[in-house]
Design a protein around this motif. Structure first.
Motif, PDB file in Angstrom:
ATOM      1  N   ASP A 420     -13.646 -16.885 -21.354  1.00 43.42           N
ATOM      2  CA  ASP A 420     -13.587 -18.101 -22.157  1.00 43.42           C
ATOM      3  C   ASP A 420     -12.460 -19.024 -21.682  1.00 43.42           C
ATOM      4  OD1 ASP A 420     -15.175 -17.049 -24.992  1.00 43.42           O
ATOM      5  OD2 ASP A 420     -14.408 -15.594 -23.573  1.00 43.42           O
ATOM      6  N   VAL A 421     -11.324 -18.412 -21.366  1.00 46.07           N
ATOM      7  CA  VAL A 421     -10.194 -19.204 -20.887  1.00 46.07           C
ATOM      8  C   VAL A 421     -10.543 -19.860 -19.550  1.00 46.07           C
ATOM      9  CG1 VAL A 421      -7.846 -19.067 -19.989  1.00 46.07           C
ATOM     10  CG2 VAL A 421      -8.448 -17.844 -22.068  1.00 46.07           C
ATOM     11  N   TRP A 536     -17.821 -10.058 -18.018  1.00 44.81           N
ATOM     12  CA  TRP A 536     -18.173 -11.468 -18.157  1.00 44.81           C
ATOM     13  C   TRP A 536     -19.681 -11.647 -18.286  1.00 44.81           C
ATOM     14  CZ3 TRP A 536     -14.849 -15.506 -15.151  1.00 44.81           C
ATOM     15  CH2 TRP A 536     -13.507 -15.309 -15.484  1.00 44.81           C
ATOM     16  N   SER A 537     -20.055 -12.794 -18.819  1.00 44.12           N
ATOM     17  CA  SER A 537     -21.471 -13.021 -19.105  1.00 44.12           C
ATOM     18  C   SER A 537     -22.238 -13.512 -17.879  1.00 44.12           C
ATOM     19  CB  SER A 537     -21.612 -14.040 -20.233  1.00 44.12           C
ATOM     20  OG  SER A 537     -21.329 -15.342 -19.760  1.00 44.12           O
TER      21      SER A 537
ATOM     22  N   VAL B 262      -7.569  -1.804 -17.036  1.00 45.43           N
ATOM     23  CA  VAL B 262      -7.767  -3.200 -16.689  1.00 45.43           C
ATOM     24  C   VAL B 262      -9.139  -3.624 -17.187  1.00 45.43           C
ATOM     25  CG1 VAL B 262      -7.623  -4.876 -14.846  1.00 45.43           C
ATOM     26  CG2 VAL B 262      -6.580  -2.631 -14.570  1.00 45.43           C
ATOM     27  N   SER B 263      -9.137  -4.416 -18.224  1.00 52.58           N
ATOM     28  CA  SER B 263     -10.426  -4.900 -18.670  1.00 52.58           C
ATOM     29  C   SER B 263     -10.295  -6.359 -19.009  1.00 52.58           C
ATOM     30  CB  SER B 263     -10.900  -4.122 -19.885  1.00 52.58           C
ATOM     31  OG  SER B 263     -12.118  -4.665 -20.319  1.00 52.58           O
ATOM     32  N   GLY B 264     -11.276  -7.097 -18.589  1.00 55.45           N
ATOM     33  CA  GLY B 264     -11.270  -8.512 -18.908  1.00 55.45           C
ATOM     34  C   GLY B 264     -11.794  -8.741 -20.306  1.00 55.45           C
ATOM     35  N   LEU B 265     -11.894  -9.993 -20.654  1.00 48.99           N
ATOM     36  CA  LEU B 265     -12.350 -10.345 -21.981  1.00 48.99           C
ATOM     37  C   LEU B 265     -13.459 -11.377 -21.849  1.00 48.99           C
ATOM     38  CD1 LEU B 265      -8.809 -10.911 -23.477  1.00 48.99           C
ATOM     39  CD2 LEU B 265     -10.323  -9.029 -24.094  1.00 48.99           C
ATOM     40  N   SER B 266     -14.396 -11.295 -22.738  1.00 49.12           N
ATOM     41  CA  SER B 266     -15.398 -12.352 -22.758  1.00 49.12           C
ATOM     42  C   SER B 266     -16.041 -12.436 -24.125  1.00 49.12           C
ATOM     43  CB  SER B 266     -16.466 -12.080 -21.700  1.00 49.12           C
ATOM     44  OG  SER B 266     -17.529 -12.998 -21.875  1.00 49.12           O
ATOM     45  N   SER B 277     -19.000 -18.094 -27.921  1.00 53.42           N
ATOM     46  CA  SER B 277     -20.345 -18.391 -28.399  1.00 53.42           C
ATOM     47  C   SER B 277     -21.105 -17.130 -28.785  1.00 53.42           C
ATOM     48  CB  SER B 277     -21.116 -19.152 -27.320  1.00 53.42           C
ATOM     49  OG  SER B 277     -20.941 -18.544 -26.051  1.00 53.42           O
ATOM     50  N   LYS B 278     -20.515 -15.975 -28.578  1.00 52.09           N
ATOM     51  CA  LYS B 278     -21.188 -14.744 -28.996  1.00 52.09           C
ATOM     52  C   LYS B 278     -21.331 -14.736 -30.504  1.00 52.09           C
ATOM     53  CE  LYS B 278     -20.418 -11.201 -25.505  1.00 52.09           C
ATOM     54  NZ  LYS B 278     -19.496 -10.132 -25.085  1.00 52.09           N
TER      55      LYS B 278
END
Lengths: 943, 285
Positions: A420-421, A536-537, B262-266, B277-278
């Motif tokens: 998102d960032v 990620w999407s 290590v994990s990203g975010l979404s 938007s989820k």
């Protein structure tokens, strides 16, 4: 008193030893005996005997704290006798084992039947119910709750007096009682966590007493934000209940609906925040973020962070209903009403301080739901109609410490690997692919098989910094044995005689060893980024999300004050905004951007208050742009260009128009703009309508640009625009580099194809796609381009590149931050980002400034500088030593607010020398990242 | 057991080996300059103007080997990506310019053939000639030199074109020649003539050749190198465990990533470019 001291001394072990041999029956007899003695004394002083006043449990609680006496004082010897007996009785109780099948042991059964605990509590109430008494009782329960061998709290006769005691301690207890109370509460929570069945009893008991609260919980709430051990114990206890709530709907519901837990937590943050210093005492100019050593010395900040950490922990373990409620309160009770205004305070120092706090908070929070709350605030919240993010981005360009602190904040944000960032900061500007020539879309996913980009980046190494020029200790040019496969002759002979194929020869090659470190770092950085981005999407590869679908949406979202012109000109074009009916006044963030950009006007530092005058702002910006354009033109004429005359002309125009930068002279390197004319003109005919429109737009734009002060160069600008229109006319101009750069060469001779005859060859080869005719795309492009503003890669990239552009004037620390952030971005595996930052062969739209262009212009500035200063090589060498010393001191002591002494002594004149060294190192860093991308991005990661 | 599973697996294994083989360096901070001994006085040797820094193509000579190494690594990752059926390669330990390989032929005239080979890549890659493929034992084939064992690769890649030609294509070609026989301009005229004139005899010669090759399968590798491909008879003590690991690994590929911090975010809904938007994030904004 005795009992209290005994409990406190904890000499229980001795007693336990004595009891081990004793049989349960004897214990029981002793217990009963003691109790009989106690009862005698109790009854002697029973108020019911002297008065007819009945003391009910709850009634007496109402009297807590006040000194209640019944029938005169109890003689000291009698009181201590009771204490002695009780002491022994409690030990017997504690040491008793449960009966068979979990039944009560005989002593416990007796305690329950005779209501021993409640009677003892009432007894202590009857005497002076002082703090000492409370302490005594609290410690008594603390002991039996913590150490009994059988569950005691299941029994109402034990639980009820405990609850009465607890509620008698609510209100405003003294610190001593508080400490003991919280300790007991903590202990009770531990019991609850181990044995949730007790929970029901706690609720029931509360109801019996007419109280709807979950007493233990309510008692803990006031201590949430307390500092020191008491606060910590309370928070630990609450956390135990929070994790209970995750399993127990009733607890969750109670906390969410009947308690003020969440609001107290969130508003507590606001309260604690308000006691933070509004201005930080910054020790040095290079300071840019709050490290642990810094905030440990600020008690208020420590306390805030404790509470924030607690929120984080609650969100981690609590029931979703509590989590959602808390997150909401933090958003609406802290971030929006407190932090947002704080980010918009009046003075630079205050704003800088808030920014540093926000950065620290982001680094302290780990729970995704809480991070999401903070990020939602930053990305979506509008303060006075401006997104927080836009405000933060605009501040990056401030030449003050605020700019550096803002950079550090973005370093944190980018380091979150949050889609998102990244979407809001950069990717949404890249997704439509408008920043590149249409033909380049298929290049986005391509990887640089032969390290062409790395080579081009390293080729920008200033001659004064090349590895060959530096003396040995600075550059380790180690000789490395570089093995090669052998040449065919010897190898074949080996085959024949079958004497083992030891036909490997080694050749010694001198290598820049530090580059190996960069490669290693790059590998680590990219791999962890790839791993992190798995959630990620979308891959952001120029196909997903599909560029054409997101053309329109971007336009709607994005404030078009930015779009009206290329990045560096945004301020200029904003000048015309107020005149337009739709936007009577530029949004605040545009104003802020304009302001900060104006402050950057070289050499002229102007007080903030002066910027109130918009006219002056526009004038300044216009002056800057004009000067830059002129500078660029002048230097480009001076510099001998290797390219053809036409090409250099085009480059010049592109740059002059695009970003008024001083990088124009780098003709052969600014590949983004080397557009062969003969190709460009081919399709002009089909695009005349569009060209005309562009022309009109530009002419319009131009007239406004020149209006303030730039009339003298107006004609030149028009000429530039006309050149630009010609290049824009050919949608396919991107293919122009074909001749020079093999990368772009898709042509396959038919004979080869026939001979190969492997259907599978075409599967999955990116090269094959190159044959696809892009006429289709061209049409589409010209159609949609009509409504499109000039391509723009977003304010963040723009601001970042302009800070990089000023590298030679920046301090070491700013440069470390800026290059660090760019390296961070370059490590992202998304092809859109990777190709934009690292693919030196990409052909971008003329209005788009690329990292490579900025680097190339820096190289030229450095070369020029080096040629004018004789002592440059020596300065470089000492700067390298200085930086080395800094590095080792950092490794030695960790990062602190204080800076290594060497750097403080740098004269301003040397800034550019340090910048030159850093520039060279940055090139290596980028090249290493580019190289690692070529082998990492495409491998399915194995661990 | 599907042999392709093994194959895929081994390629992955090879890839892992490759990764392990890459130099492991201590981690350093950013902008690392090499350390110098303490108390060393700054040496300010004036740079000699004679040494011009830019070599051909505008790149520094000292980085040249890095470009070559990474070009070859990139080629190797392409090979892995292609998952060529029945082909395994592994760069040698000593040089990235020499790759060891083996081809399994599944059907056709050369069915059951297991041919070991070595790929030699010119050191001016990718601007030189095409890589050469030399079989350990000269297979009876019109395009294989009966003495040296070298396969005629050049006919397929008359001119090696960077970006267009890749080493996986050479490997693919090496496999294809065994399924689709070409007798034009042969390196082994005898084989070519037999194929055209007396297929039966050709077939029997091929069977003989395959037998010969397979009988040498367990021989020591021709080139002494830690990464040379060597075969050994099935040894349960060694191979059972390895096989087990391969198969369990394959079944749960996701497990490997769970423990990593290590994990990203979404919070972006797939198909959207809107932040947060989820669906689950409706509580705010």
């Amino acid at each position: 008193m005795m009992m209290a001291s005994m409990v406190a001394n904890g000499n229980r072990d001795g007693q336990a030893l004595v009891l081990t041999g004793v049989d349960p029956e004897t214990c029981m007899i002793v217990f009963k005996n003691h109790w009989a003695q106690v009862v005698k004394i109790l009854e002697k002083h029973d108020p019911l005997r002297t008065t007819n006043h009945l003391v009910s449990g709850l009634g007496s609680i109402g009297l807590s704290g006040s000194h209640v006496r019944f029938g005169g004082p109890v003689p000291g010897d009698e009181a201590s006798a009771v204490q002695n007996y009780v002491e022994h009785m409690l030990f017997l109780l504690m040491e008793e084992d449960a009966g068979q099948a979990g039944a009560m042991g005989p002593i416990l059964e007796f305690v329950v039947m005779e209501n021993v605990m409640e009677r003892l509590f009432l007894w202590s109430l009857r005497r002076q119910f002082t703090d000492d008494m409370k302490l005594e009782q609290l410690k008594m329960y603390e002991m039996i709750v913590g150490q009994a061998r059988q569950p005691l709290l299941h029994h109402k006769p034990v639980l009820r007096p405990l609850m009465m005691l607890l509620s008698s301690c609510s209100g405003t207890p003294t610190p001593r009682v508080e400490a003991e109370l919280v300790l007991l509460l903590n202990q009770l929570c531990c019991v609850l966590a181990k044995d949730p069945s007790v929970l029901e009893l706690f609720f029931h008991t509360s109801e019996d007493q007419g109280a709807t609260n979950f007493l233990i919980f309510s008692l803990l709430i006031p201590f949430i934000h307390r500092e020191g051990q008491v606060g910590q114990q309370a928070r630990d206890a609450l956390l135990l209940i929070m994790s209970l709530s995750a399993e127990n709907q009733r607890v969750a519901q109670h906390i969410a609906e009947n308690t003020y837990f969440c609001p107290v937590l969130a508003t507590g943050l606001s309260g604690l925040y308000s006691s933070l210093p509004t201005k930080l005492e910054v020790s040095s100019e290079e300071w840019h973020c709050l490290h642990r050593e810094d905030w440990l010395q600020m008690p208020a900040l420590v306390q805030f962070l404790n509470s924030l950490e607690f929120c984080n922990a609650v969100i981690q373990v609590a029931h979703p209903s509590i989590r959602d409620q808390l997150v909401n309160y933090i958003y609406n009770g802290f971030l929006v009403p407190v932090l947002a205004p704080a980010l918009h305070k009046l003075t630079l120092e205050e704003v800088m301080t808030t920014t540093a706090y926000l950065d620290l908070f982001l680094r302290s929070v780990s729970e995704p739901a809480l991070l999401q709350t903070f990020l939602t605030f930053i990305l979506l919240h509008r303060h006075e109609n401006v997104h927080i993010l836009d405000t933060l981005v605009s501040r990056v360009n401030t030449p003050f410490q605020l700019g550096t602190v803002s950079l550090a904040l973005f370093r944190t944000l980018i380091g979150l690997y949050c889609e998102d960032v990244m979407l809001q900061l950069i990717l949404r500007y890249l997704v439509p692919c408008n920043h590149m020539m249409l033909s380049q879309r298929r290049v986005v996913k391509e990887r640089d098989c032969y390290s062409v980009s790395a080579a081009k980046i390293l080729a920008l190494t200033p001659s004064c910094c090349s590895p060959e020029h530096s003396p040995p200790p600075l550059r380790q040019l180690d000789s490395i044995l570089w093995s090669k496969g052998n040449e065919s002759k010897t190898e074949e002979s080996c085959l024949e005689d079958g004497s083992g194929h030891s036909c490997i020869i080694g050749s010694e090659i001198y290598l820049d060893v530090s580059y190996l470190h960069y490669l290693y770092d790059a590998r680590l950085g990219i791999s962890s980024c790839i791993r992190a981005c798995r959630v990620w999407s979308a891959p952001y590869d120029g196909e997903d999300p599909p560029p054409d679908e997101y053309q329109a949406s971007l336009e709607l979202e994005w404030d078009d004050s930015y779009d009206a012109g290329p990045p560096a000109n945004a301020e200029t074009t904003a000048a015309e905004r107020p005149a337009q009916p739709l936007a009577p006044e530029p949004p605040k963030h545009i104003q802020a951007l304009r302001r900060t950009a104006t402050m950057l006007v070289k050499g002229s530092y102007i007080e903030e208050s002066d910027f109130q005058d918009d006219v002056m702002v526009y004038n300044l910006v216009a002056k800057k742009d004009v000067r830059d354009t002129l500078d660029g033109r002048r230097s480009s004429q001076e510099t001998e260009s290797k390219g053809s005359e036409t090409e250099s002309q085009l480059n010049d125009n592109g740059h002059g128009f695009a970003d008024s930068s001083r990088e124009v002279q780098e003709v052969p390197l600014s590949n983004g703009l080397s557009l062969p004319l003969q190709r460009a003109t081919v399709e002009v005919g089909s695009d005349t309508e569009r060209s005309k429109e562009v022309k009109e737009n530009i002419a319009d734009h131009n007239s406004k640009v020149q209006s303030p002060t730039a009339t003298d160069i107006g004609d030149e600008l028009v000429a530039q625009y006309e050149e630009l229109i010609r290049t824009l006319g050919g949608g396919e101009v991107g293919a122009g580099t074909e001749g020079r750069e093999p990368f772009q060469n898709p042509i396959v001779t038919p004979t080869e194809e026939d001979e190969m005859d492997f259907g599978s060859f075409s599967v999955d080869t990116p090269e094959v796609d190159k044959h696809a005719p892009s006429l289709f795309g061209t049409k589409l492009r010209s159609g949609s381009a009509r409504s499109q503003p000039l391509p723009f890669t977003g304010p963040f990239v723009s601001v970042l590149l302009s800070r990089l552009e000023n590298m030679l004037e920046n301090s070491v620390h700013v440069n470390l931050l800026v290059t660090g952030i760019l390296a961070q971005l370059a490590a992202y595996p998304q092809p859109l980002l990777r190709s934009f930052l690292l693919n030196t062969n990409m052909v971008f739209q003329p209005s788009v400034r690329s990292l490579y262009q900025v680097l190339a212009s820096l190289k030229n500035q450095i070369e020029q500088l080096a040629s004018t200063r004789k002592d440059f090589p020596e300065l470089i060498t000492s700067a390298q030593h200085c930086l080395l010393a800094r590095e080792s001191s950092l490794i030695g002591h960790g990062k602190t607010m204080s800076s290594p002494p060497q750097l403080k002594t740098i004269s301003m004149a040397r800034t550019e020398v340090f910048a030159t060294v850093l520039f060279t190192e940055f090139l290596k860093e980028l090249a290493a990242i580019a190289q690692e991308h070529s082998i990492l991005s495409h491998i399915p990661m194995e661990e | 057991i599907n042999p392709y599973d093994y194959e895929e697996q081994s390629v992955q294994q090879i890839a892992e080996q490759q990764q392990r083989a890459s130099p492991s360096r201590p981690s350093f901070g950013k902008k690392q300059l090499p350390t110098i001994p303490k108390n060393t006085a700054p040496i300010t040797k004036p740079a000699s103007p004679a040494t011009t820094t830019q070599s051909i193509n505008g790149t520094h000579a000292s980085y040249g080997p890095f470009y070559l190494e990474y070009s070859l690594l990139a080629e190797f990752t392409l090979v892995i990506k292609q998952k060529l059926p029945g082909i395994y390669v592994q760069p040698s330990y000593k040089s990235a310019l020499m790759w060891f390989g083996v081809i399994f032929i599944r059907h056709g005239l050369y069915q059951d053939g297991v041919f070991k080979f070595t790929v030699y890549i010119p050191d001016n890659y990718p601007d030189g000639e095409c890589p050469r493929v030399v079989f350990d034992i000269p297979v009876f084939h019109p395009l294989v030199d009966p003495v040296s064992g070298e396969l005629d690769v050049r006919r397929a890649f008359t001119k090696w074109r960077r970006n267009h030609n890749h080493i996986w294509q050479v490997l693919m070609y090496a496999r294809t020649v065994f399924y689709k026989i070409n007798t034009m301009e042969p390196l082994n005229p005898e084989a070519a003539v037999l194929y055209d004139k007396d297929v039966q005899l050709f077939k029997s010669k091929v069977v003989e050749s395959v037998k010969l090759c397979n009988s040498h399968l367990f021989d020591q590798p021709k080139i002494d190198d830690p990464y040379a491909i060597s075969f050994s008879p099935w040894n349960p003590a060694v191979h059972d465990e390895a096989k087990e690991r391969m198969f369990t690994h394959k079944r749960r590929p996701e497990d490997h990533h769970k423990g990593l911090q290590v994990s990203g975010l979404s919070w972006v809904k797939p198909g959207s470019t809107q932040p947060f938007s989820k669906d689950e994030n409706s509580q705010q904004s």
